[in-house]
Scaffold this motif. Structure first.
Motif, PDB file in Angstrom:
ATOM      1  N   TYR A  62       0.940  -0.881  -0.285  1.00  0.00           N
ATOM      2  CA  TYR A  62      -0.075   0.072   0.197  1.00  0.00           C
ATOM      3  C   TYR A  62       1.270   1.383  -0.069  1.00  0.00           C
ATOM      4  O   TYR A  62       2.403   1.486   0.764  1.00  0.00           O
ATOM      5  N   TRP A  63       0.789   1.936  -0.570  1.00  0.00           N
ATOM      6  CA  TRP A  63       1.536   3.271  -1.409  1.00  0.00           C
ATOM      7  C   TRP A  63       0.620   4.061  -0.377  1.00  0.00           C
ATOM      8  O   TRP A  63      -0.266   4.749  -1.217  1.00  0.00           O
ATOM      9  N   ASP A  64       1.297   5.986  -0.121  1.00  0.00           N
ATOM     10  CA  ASP A  64       0.943   6.795   0.456  1.00  0.00           C
ATOM     11  C   ASP A  64       2.216   7.830  -0.276  1.00  0.00           C
ATOM     12  O   ASP A  64       3.371   8.035   0.621  1.00  0.00           O
ATOM     13  N   LEU A  65       1.501   8.971  -1.096  1.00  0.00           N
ATOM     14  CA  LEU A  65       1.989   8.836  -2.012  1.00  0.00           C
ATOM     15  C   LEU A  65       2.215  10.566  -1.430  1.00  0.00           C
ATOM     16  O   LEU A  65       1.201  11.230  -1.033  1.00  0.00           O
ATOM     17  N   ALA A  66       3.643  11.211  -2.124  1.00  0.00           N
ATOM     18  CA  ALA A  66       3.499  12.358  -1.323  1.00  0.00           C
ATOM     19  C   ALA A  66       4.964  12.695  -3.001  1.00  0.00           C
ATOM     20  O   ALA A  66       4.921  12.080  -3.142  1.00  0.00           O
ATOM     21  N   LYS A  84       5.137  -2.897   2.153  1.00  0.00           N
ATOM     22  CA  LYS A  84       5.125  -4.766   1.598  1.00  0.00           C
ATOM     23  C   LYS A  84       4.529  -5.098   2.920  1.00  0.00           C
ATOM     24  O   LYS A  84       5.388  -5.777   3.688  1.00  0.00           O
ATOM     25  N   ILE A  85       3.035  -6.051   2.744  1.00  0.00           N
ATOM     26  CA  ILE A  85       2.608  -6.688   3.980  1.00  0.00           C
ATOM     27  C   ILE A  85       1.745  -8.177   3.596  1.00  0.00           C
ATOM     28  O   ILE A  85       1.265  -8.244   2.769  1.00  0.00           O
ATOM     29  N   GLY A  86       2.115  -8.909   4.115  1.00  0.00           N
ATOM     30  CA  GLY A  86       1.630 -10.500   3.736  1.00  0.00           C
ATOM     31  C   GLY A  86       0.926 -10.895   4.931  1.00  0.00           C
ATOM     32  O   GLY A  86       1.011 -10.286   6.089  1.00  0.00           O
ATOM     33  N   ILE A  97       9.264  -2.222   4.170  1.00  0.00           N
ATOM     34  CA  ILE A  97       8.914  -0.252   4.111  1.00  0.00           C
ATOM     35  C   ILE A  97       9.578   0.528   2.768  1.00  0.00           C
ATOM     36  O   ILE A  97      11.290   0.342   3.145  1.00  0.00           O
ATOM     37  N   LYS A  98       9.056   0.572   1.596  1.00  0.00           N
ATOM     38  CA  LYS A  98      10.113   1.590   1.220  1.00  0.00           C
ATOM     39  C   LYS A  98       9.360   2.671   1.221  1.00  0.00           C
ATOM     40  O   LYS A  98       8.464   3.175   1.374  1.00  0.00           O
TER      41      LYS A  98
END
Length: 190
Positions: A62-66, A84-86, A97-98
């Motif tokens: 799931y991305w939270d963009l800035a 990234k979650i399993g 996490i990126k």
């Protein structure tokens, strides 16, 4: 007392609530407010040693963009972040996490490169901000950045709530020991 008579587990349920809700509903402290460090506590997160991914029910990022680079002069830039979650039963394994402070073209590159590294089996999710700009952005990602990936964006009721409100699901799962962090090197967990 009436609620306890209807449900013998009522007090135990209250004691298992997150701190702010427990203070309100169990102790009657209606003046308590959520402050830093009250929602998520590091001791709730279990650490697992690096291992091959098991057969998860789902794997998603799931991305939270800035969109402001670190060196910008436009105030304090926010992070673009992708977790990234399993998911396996009721347990969440945070696998990666990126996070970076980047301008929009670099954010696109990060999302595209990360999706390629994760693989086609990983679902990619993103919030659709309200309004035409939000619609255009997710359409752009679907057509140009993530074509062929299992990419979905949403605009549900949770995304209109404060981030602290949205984080309560994660906090509850972590408090119960159902969130694990993948140890992938560096300092060994204690």
């Amino acid at each position: 007392p009436r609620l306890l008579a209807n449900d013998p587990n009522y007090k135990a349920k209250l004691e298992n609530m997150l701190e702010v809700e427990r203070e309100r509903y169990l102790k009657g402290n209606w003046l308590i407010r959520l402050e830093a460090g009250m929602l998520l506590k590091s001791e709730w997160f279990k650490t697992i040693i690096e291992r091959p991914e098991p057969r998860y029910d789902r794997i998603m990022r799931y991305w939270d963009l800035a969109g402001t680079a670190e060196e910008s002069t436009e105030g304090e830039p926010c992070f673009t972040a992708g977790a990234k979650i399993g998911l396996l039963g009721g347990v969440w394994d945070i696998l990666d996490i990126k996070a970076a402070k980047l301008d929009p073209p670099a954010v696109e590159d990060l999302v595209r490169t990360t999706a390629a590294q994760d693989g086609m089996h990983v679902e990619v999710r993103m919030e659709k901000e309200p309004g035409s700009a939000g619609k255009s952005l997710v359409s752009h990602y679907a057509r140009n950045i993530l074509p062929g990936y299992n990419f979905t964006y949403g605009e549900d009721v949770w995304q209109r709530k404060a981030k602290t409100e949205r984080a309560k699901h994660l906090a509850s799962a972590a408090k119960l020991g159902n969130v694990r962090l993948l140890y992938a090197g560096g300092i060994k967990p204690s």
